[in-house]
Design an enzyme around this catalytic site. Structure first.
Site, PDB file in Angstrom:
ATOM      1  N   CYS A  56     -36.426  74.726 130.531  1.00  0.00           N
ATOM      2  CA  CYS A  56     -35.489  73.845 129.831  1.00  0.00           C
ATOM      3  C   CYS A  56     -36.010  72.405 129.730  1.00  0.00           C
ATOM      4  CB  CYS A  56     -34.105  73.913 130.480  1.00  0.00           C
ATOM      5  SG  CYS A  56     -32.816  73.270 129.388  1.00  0.00           S
TER       6      CYS A  56
ATOM      7  N   HIS B 185     -32.794  79.490 130.459  1.00  0.00           N
ATOM      8  CA  HIS B 185     -32.689  79.407 131.917  1.00  0.00           C
ATOM      9  C   HIS B 185     -32.788  80.786 132.567  1.00  0.00           C
ATOM     10  CE1 HIS B 185     -31.646  75.152 132.702  1.00  0.00           C
ATOM     11  NE2 HIS B 185     -31.168  75.182 131.465  1.00  0.00           N
TER      12      HIS B 185
ATOM     13  N   GLU C 196     -33.477  81.539 135.473  1.00  0.00           N
ATOM     14  CA  GLU C 196     -32.973  81.567 136.863  1.00  0.00           C
ATOM     15  C   GLU C 196     -31.521  82.047 136.933  1.00  0.00           C
ATOM     16  OE1 GLU C 196     -33.318  78.906 135.072  1.00  0.00           O
ATOM     17  OE2 GLU C 196     -31.746  77.435 135.519  1.00  0.00           O
TER      18      GLU C 196
END
Ligand code: MN
Length: 245
Positions: free
Chosen positions: A113, A219, A221
């Protein structure tokens, strides 16, 4: 084999407020992805001077540039758009240096990001400062936080078949979340654009010919629990970081 040490950059923005003093803030999921992939995460303080930063950089086997606020547009020679926000001067300084070093020294990295934007600016590229006001017919790339789930499938991303990214993720189409209002405008000459959203927004880049030198605008994660291809990004980083470790 010793587990690779992965540096992860942090923010100074504390959502609990100033009463708690200055913080090194990092969403735990970034470190969790590194741990899940077999690495050891270490948080990089945003206010180190360059000598200290070099000591830390020399010890880490790989780097994760994490998400966050906007980069000061002065870094790429443009005036500040009214929608540009959450600029952190110290963090910009530390991350721009780290991004240059990590490319120069050919250490493996994953830029997420804000991270992909830092990478691009560090290498001489520019950014779209606000997608809704600068990209005609853009899709929604940013949602209301706390209302929309962090792993919400915002839009698909098309990955170039001949990219390292496609090889690592083992797919050329992926559904991603999207939590950004900025994006790469002019990609730095060292970077190859490897993925786009359907509206033409750049969603991934890489340094060609490297073991693992990848930036993504989404993202992963927040998605690796349910989407194995997202975990493969962390595994690819850790694996590449272990080669000389
Ligand atoms: Mn997006």
């Amino acid at each position: 084999m010793t587990k690779p040490l992965i540096g992860i950059t942090a923010s100074a923005i504390d959502h609990r407020g100033p009463a708690y003093g200055e913080v090194y803030a990092l969403t735990r999921q970034y470190a969790e992805g590194v741990v899940r992939a077999g690495g050891v995460p270490v948080i990089v303080p945003y206010n180190l001077d360059e000598d200290a930063l070099r000591v830390l950089f020399d010890r880490i086997d790989g780097l994760l540039l994490s998400g966050g606020g906007d980069i000061d547009p002065a870094s790429y020679g443009e005036p500040t758009h009214p929608a540009t926000s959450n600029i952190e001067a110290d963090r910009d300084r530390v991350e721009l240096v780290l991004a240059r070093w990590v490319v120069e020294k050919e250490k493996p990295f994953l830029a997420i990001c804000r991270g992909i934007q830092v990478l691009n600016v560090a290498l001489g590229g520019t950014l779209v400062q606000d997608i809704p006001s600068e990209v005609p017919d853009a899709l929604e790339h940013s949602f209301e936080r706390g209302i929309v789930e962090r792993d919400y499938h915002a839009h698909p991303v098309k990955i170039a078949a001949d990219s390292r990214l496609a090889q690592v993720m083992q797919t050329e189409i992926v559904q991603t979340n999207s939590w950004h209002h900025q994006a790469i405008k002019q990609a730095a000459s060292k970077l190859k654009v490897t993925a786009y959203a359907p509206d033409g927004v750049i969603e991934a880049v890489e340094v060609p010919g490297r073991r693992f030198a990848i930036g993504v605008q989404w993202h992963p994660e927040w998605m690796f629990e349910d989407q194995p291809e997202m975990l493969r990004l962390f595994e690819g980083l850790v694996e590449a970081s272990g080669v000389n470790g």
